[in-house]
Design a protein around this motif. Structure first.
Motif, short mmCIF file in Angstrom:
data_model
loop_
_atom_site.label_atom_id
_atom_site.label_comp_id
_atom_site.label_asym_id
_atom_site.label_seq_id
_atom_site.Cartn_x
_atom_site.Cartn_y
_atom_site.Cartn_z
N GLY A 155 0.78 -0.83 -0.44
CA GLY A 155 0.21 0.09 -0.29
C GLY A 155 0.84 1.47 0.12
O GLY A 155 0.24 2.17 -0.93
N CYS A 160 -4.09 1.23 -2.17
CA CYS A 160 -4.50 -0.10 -1.76
C CYS A 160 -4.88 -0.95 -2.39
O CYS A 160 -5.19 -2.45 -2.45
CB CYS A 160 -5.73 0.54 -1.41
SG CYS A 160 -7.07 -0.90 -0.53
N GLU A 163 -3.26 -3.85 -2.40
CA GLU A 163 -3.42 -4.97 -1.23
C GLU A 163 -5.30 -5.25 -1.47
O GLU A 163 -4.72 -6.29 -1.68
CB GLU A 163 -3.52 -4.08 0.20
CG GLU A 163 -1.96 -3.41 0.33
CD GLU A 163 -1.46 -3.10 1.60
OE1 GLU A 163 -2.25 -3.87 3.11
OE2 GLU A 163 -0.47 -2.77 1.92
N CYS A 202 -4.71 4.25 -0.86
CA CYS A 202 -4.75 3.72 0.50
C CYS A 202 -4.25 4.42 1.36
O CYS A 202 -4.19 5.86 1.87
CB CYS A 202 -2.88 2.82 0.79
SG CYS A 202 -2.96 2.47 2.30
N CYS A 213 -10.59 0.17 5.66
CA CYS A 213 -9.42 -1.08 5.36
C CYS A 213 -10.81 -2.28 5.23
O CYS A 213 -10.77 -2.94 5.27
CB CYS A 213 -8.33 -1.19 6.21
SG CYS A 213 -7.51 0.28 6.60
N ARG A 216 -13.67 -2.64 3.57
CA ARG A 216 -13.35 -2.76 2.54
C ARG A 216 -13.08 -4.17 2.23
O ARG A 216 -13.23 -4.50 0.93
CB ARG A 216 -11.99 -1.68 1.71
CG ARG A 216 -11.64 -1.46 0.36
CD ARG A 216 -10.36 -0.31 0.73
NE ARG A 216 -11.15 0.98 0.20
CZ ARG A 216 -10.38 2.21 0.05
NH1 ARG A 216 -9.24 2.25 0.87
NH2 ARG A 216 -11.08 3.28 0.22
N GLU A 262 -0.80 5.16 2.67
CA GLU A 262 -0.61 5.01 3.50
C GLU A 262 0.30 6.05 4.58
O GLU A 262 0.54 5.54 4.78
CB GLU A 262 0.28 3.69 3.07
CG GLU A 262 0.63 2.59 4.35
CD GLU A 262 1.33 1.54 4.30
OE1 GLU A 262 1.97 1.11 4.27
OE2 GLU A 262 0.51 0.22 3.84
#
Length: 276
Positions: A155, A160, A163, A202, A213, A216, A262
């Motif tokens: 990330g 994201c 990920e 992210c 998260c 998601r 991130e």
């Protein structure tokens, strides 16, 4: 060794074998013992997460939802019940991760709920043997490794999409294999799982792997089953290959400003403080 899915797909079609057979040929038979341990931990994580209530650690005071979703899902008729249970399983694993408990990175901690939820749901629903699940895990791992080799599953590096997007691709391919898809349909399902997360940022609120998260993960588990369904209606032939999407994902990730990777400073995380 082949590092692109299109090459491995051709190998499958030429040899009449499956992706998991390619994995076994490269890794040796010890891979099944390893994947047996992975599956054991995934199941235990779901069961623990479904049984635990309360608030997740950290300043957001986010309440665990898996147990509630699991109970509520039981009150619905089949289609809605199935979707609710799938959500519950994904939430269970993600909430265990947010609590610092044992989880399986699939492919990462932040995206750990997608693949276990999809496989657990299909085993519960359709009675697949553990060996069939291990083979689906092998295919999922192959898909994840291809992305890791040719792009990124971080990330911090690509957002994201690397990920949850990759987790969705892994789960899409694994589900399609379990449910009898051809190698071409499996590749197509994986391609859709990743393509429709392209550009996903992210942006964790307060830098925690909680909002957005956890939610998601649940949503991506549902999208993985949709990718399977869409691919299963097709003959597996499509224009944009999985490998092309991986290449585009890498470029998209590099083009994303660091705020959306991130740092907890951009997107949904922007303007949130611990007291909001």
């Amino acid at each position: 060794d082949m590092s692109h899915l299109s090459d491995i797909l051709r190998w499958c079609e030429h040899s009449g074998r499956s992706y998991w057979e390619y994995v076994e040929e490269r890794e040796g038979v010890d891979i099944w013992e390893y994947l047996s341990e992975v599956w054991k931990n995934m199941k235990e994580c779901i069961q623990r997460g479904l049984d635990t209530e309360g608030v997740l650690p950290g300043p957001l005071n986010l309440r665990r939802k898996a147990a509630d979703y699991f109970i509520q899902a039981g009150g619905y008729k089949e289609a809605l019940k199935d979707r609710g249970l799938l959500f519950a399983y994904a939430l269970a694993v993600s909430e265990e991760n947010a609590s610092g408990h044992t989880i399986v990175t699939a492919p990462t901690c932040g995206a750990c709920g997608v693949l276990p939820a999809v496989l657990y749901h299909l085993q519960k629903n359709r009675g697949f043997s553990d060996m069939r699940i291990f083979r689906a895990l092998a295919t999922a791992g192959l898909i994840g490794n291809i992305v890791k080799t040719n792009a990124s599953i971080s990330g911090a590096e690509v957002g994201c999409q690397g990920e949850v997007g990759v987790a969705c691709a892994m789960a899409s391919g694994a589900a399609t294999q379990l449910l009898g898809g051809s190698p071409a349909q499996i590749e197509y399902a994986a391609e859709m799982g990743l393509e429709h997360h392209l550009g996903m940022t992210c942006d964790p609120v307060c830098g925690l792997v909680q909002i957005p998260c956890i939610e998601r993960n649940a949503y991506a588990a549902a999208r993985a089953l949709d990718s399977h369904l869409y691919a299963s209606f097709s003959d597996g032939i499509h224009r944009v290959s999985f490998d092309k999407v991986v290449e585009v994902m890498k470029q998209t990730g590099h083009d994303l400003p660091s705020l959306y990777k991130e740092t907890g400073e951009g997107g949904l995380a922007k303007d949130y403080t611990q007291t909001d």
